[in-house]
Design a protein around this motif. Structure first.
Motif, PDB file in Angstrom:
ATOM      1  N   UNK A 142      -9.627  10.513  -8.209  1.00 38.63           N
ATOM      2  CA  UNK A 142      -8.536  10.085  -7.341  1.00 38.63           C
ATOM      3  C   UNK A 142      -7.994   8.762  -7.877  1.00 38.63           C
ATOM      4  N   UNK A 143      -6.713   8.738  -8.240  1.00 36.76           N
ATOM      5  CA  UNK A 143      -6.061   7.540  -8.771  1.00 36.76           C
ATOM      6  C   UNK A 143      -5.163   6.952  -7.684  1.00 36.76           C
ATOM      7  N   UNK A 144      -5.422   5.715  -7.307  1.00 34.34           N
ATOM      8  CA  UNK A 144      -4.717   5.072  -6.194  1.00 34.34           C
ATOM      9  C   UNK A 144      -3.953   3.870  -6.730  1.00 34.34           C
ATOM     10  N   UNK A 145      -2.637   3.929  -6.621  1.00 29.50           N
ATOM     11  CA  UNK A 145      -1.771   2.851  -7.101  1.00 29.50           C
ATOM     12  C   UNK A 145      -1.505   1.844  -5.980  1.00 29.50           C
ATOM     13  N   UNK A 146      -1.594   0.541  -6.299  1.00 29.51           N
ATOM     14  CA  UNK A 146      -1.292  -0.568  -5.390  1.00 29.51           C
ATOM     15  C   UNK A 146      -2.198  -0.563  -4.160  1.00 29.51           C
ATOM     16  N   UNK A 147      -3.493  -0.619  -4.408  1.00 24.31           N
ATOM     17  CA  UNK A 147      -4.463  -0.500  -3.318  1.00 24.31           C
ATOM     18  C   UNK A 147      -4.446  -1.700  -2.381  1.00 24.31           C
ATOM     19  N   UNK A 148      -3.901  -2.829  -2.813  1.00 20.88           N
ATOM     20  CA  UNK A 148      -3.861  -3.999  -1.929  1.00 20.88           C
ATOM     21  C   UNK A 148      -2.999  -3.750  -0.688  1.00 20.88           C
ATOM     22  N   UNK A 149      -2.204  -2.674  -0.695  1.00 14.88           N
ATOM     23  CA  UNK A 149      -1.376  -2.342   0.471  1.00 14.88           C
ATOM     24  C   UNK A 149      -2.225  -1.931   1.673  1.00 14.88           C
ATOM     25  N   UNK A 150      -3.427  -1.383   1.420  1.00 14.10           N
ATOM     26  CA  UNK A 150      -4.293  -0.940   2.523  1.00 14.10           C
ATOM     27  C   UNK A 150      -5.698  -1.477   2.258  1.00 14.10           C
ATOM     28  N   UNK A 151      -5.983  -2.710   2.635  1.00  9.29           N
ATOM     29  CA  UNK A 151      -7.286  -3.316   2.339  1.00  9.29           C
ATOM     30  C   UNK A 151      -8.471  -2.535   2.886  1.00  9.29           C
ATOM     31  N   UNK A 152      -8.315  -1.892   4.069  1.00 13.22           N
ATOM     32  CA  UNK A 152      -9.433  -1.147   4.655  1.00 13.22           C
ATOM     33  C   UNK A 152      -9.901  -0.015   3.757  1.00 13.22           C
ATOM     34  N   UNK A 153      -9.044   0.423   2.854  1.00  9.50           N
ATOM     35  CA  UNK A 153      -9.419   1.525   1.973  1.00  9.50           C
ATOM     36  C   UNK A 153     -10.555   1.139   1.035  1.00  9.50           C
TER      37      UNK A 153
END
Length: 418
Positions: free
Chosen positions: A77-88
């Motif tokens: 799973x590749x997640x771009x711009x993860x800082x948008x959802x810190x809880x992730x």
């Protein structure tokens, strides 16, 4: 490989990380090419890509972070711009704790995951971070340079390998050229518009969303001051008076700029060799092309005597930036500092390895190195003895010259041709 794609030198390191670590983090400023690198890394892999800049993906991740992290267990799973959802981040940790297979996730972030607002999870022991910056000079030349390894192996009895001959103006042009891929593809007013828009959007939007800073205008003022004295020592009290910000607030503003990779700092180095060493950090914009743009000068202006302090600061910041980029793939593990004491002895850059041996580097915007340029390097050599591996004065001339025991003058091009 896409037509026109410039290979990134961290690719090999990132592939190694994917092969032995559950989570690979590609971290760096916006528009340095993180998403493009991620696409190259997942080529020929069973992967699913989601982008948290997309409202739909972001809403799903916010509503059910655990389910979002578990959506593609059969592949990567590749997640771009993860800082948008810190809880992730917490959900990724829980998922990895249940299944520690390497190569489960690759995420990109335009903020330092260890410092941005809302982050409660460091992913320690579960992730490795690959720092990506704008193009380095060796990447643009289609090669992999490693100046630190070269410096640690400098000969003591013969001349180093020759390096490409460039003029002082060539070096000024290189140092004032932005390293962002999209900005680099533009010229003239189109490039200036892109850089202005980039700075404005990061300061007005990302700085607030990511760091919680409520006064982006203050950040903009602070950034302009840093650009004007690029690579200068950062004294909070003096800076605070200049930008009319309380001294106690300055560290938070500086941390905000660092967390979105706008600026970089290098600490003072003492290592107990002198009782009067100064610990004040030096601070510079991460991209010297952007620094030159914000100061409103061109190459002709930088060549005048009036602008010489700015010229020296930009050239020094450029050298620090190239070394920082190369550190991501260098075979030599090192940390970077600067040195100054109360007796006006200074060395612009100190590279220290794990044995605590050092290489000292002075950066000169002049094209004719002189004996006096080695004052600080000679002092460190005499105090450190065998721990002092080499001292180098990088200059804007064309020749490599010996200046005594373990001391060399080298053209700036040695950074990317070594």
């Amino acid at each position: 490989m896409c037509p026109g794609y410039i290979s990134r030198n961290v690719t090999g390191v990132a592939k190694e990380t994917l092969s032995d670590t559950p989570i690979t983090v590609v971290s760096g400023a916006r528009q340095v090419g993180k998403s493009t690198l991620m696409q190259q890394l997942i080529r020929n892999r069973d992967a699913r890509v989601v982008n948290l800049d997309d409202l739909g993906d972001r809403s799903a991740a916010e509503a059910d972070p655990d389910g979002f992290a578990a959506q593609y267990p059969q592949g990567l799973l590749a997640i771009d711009e993860i800082q948008r959802v810190p809880d992730l981040l917490t959900s990724l940790k829980a998922s990895v704790d249940r299944d520690r297979r390497p190569g489960r996730f690759i995420v990109t972030g335009s903020a330092d995951l260890l410092s941005f607002r809302g982050s409660q999870e460091s992913l320690a022991g579960r992730a490795e971070t690959i720092r990506l910056e704008g193009f380095s000079q060796d990447e643009l030349a289609g090669r992999i340079a490693d100046f630190a390894s070269f410096a640690w192996s400098l000969p003591s009895d013969k001349m180093p390998t020759d390096h490409p001959a460039l003029t002082r103006r060539d070096y000024l042009e290189i140092a004032t050229r932005p390293a962002f891929p999209e900005a680099l593809a533009r010229t003239g007013r189109a490039r200036d518009r892109w850089l202005s828009s980039y700075a404005e959007r990061l300061l007005s939007k990302d700085s607030t969303d990511i760091t919680g800073i409520q006064y982006p205008d203050r950040l903009a003022t602070l950034l302009s001051v840093i650009a004007a004295r690029n690579s200068g020592e950062f004294v909070a009290a003096r800076i605070g008076r200049e930008v009319d910000i309380p001294e106690r607030s300055i560290p938070a503003y500086l941390d905000a700029l660092r967390s979105i990779f706008f600026v970089r700092s290098i600490s003072g180095w003492s290592n107990n060799i002198a009782n009067r060493a100064v610990s004040t950090p030096k601070v510079a914009l991460a991209d010297t092309g952007l620094a030159a743009h914000l100061t409103g000068v061109d190459i002709d202006g930088l060549e005048t005597s009036v602008s010489s302090p700015l010229t020296g600061g930009l050239i020094e910041g450029f050298v620090v930036g190239e070394l920082e980029k190369q550190r991501a793939w260098s075979e030599k593990s090192f940390r970077m500092f600067h040195y100054r004491d109360d007796y006006s002895r200074e060395v612009d850059i100190i590279l220290e390895d794990r044995k605590r041996d050092i290489v000292g580097i002075e950066v000169k915007a002049s094209s004719s190195p002189r004996s006096g340029d080695f004052k600080g390097l000679r002092y460190l050599r005499d105090r450190l003895g065998e721990r002092f591996v080499a001292g180098v004065v990088l200059h804007t001339g064309e020749r490599s010259l010996p200046f005594g025991d373990r001391l060399w003058a080298l053209p700036l091009s040695a950074l990317w041709s070594s």
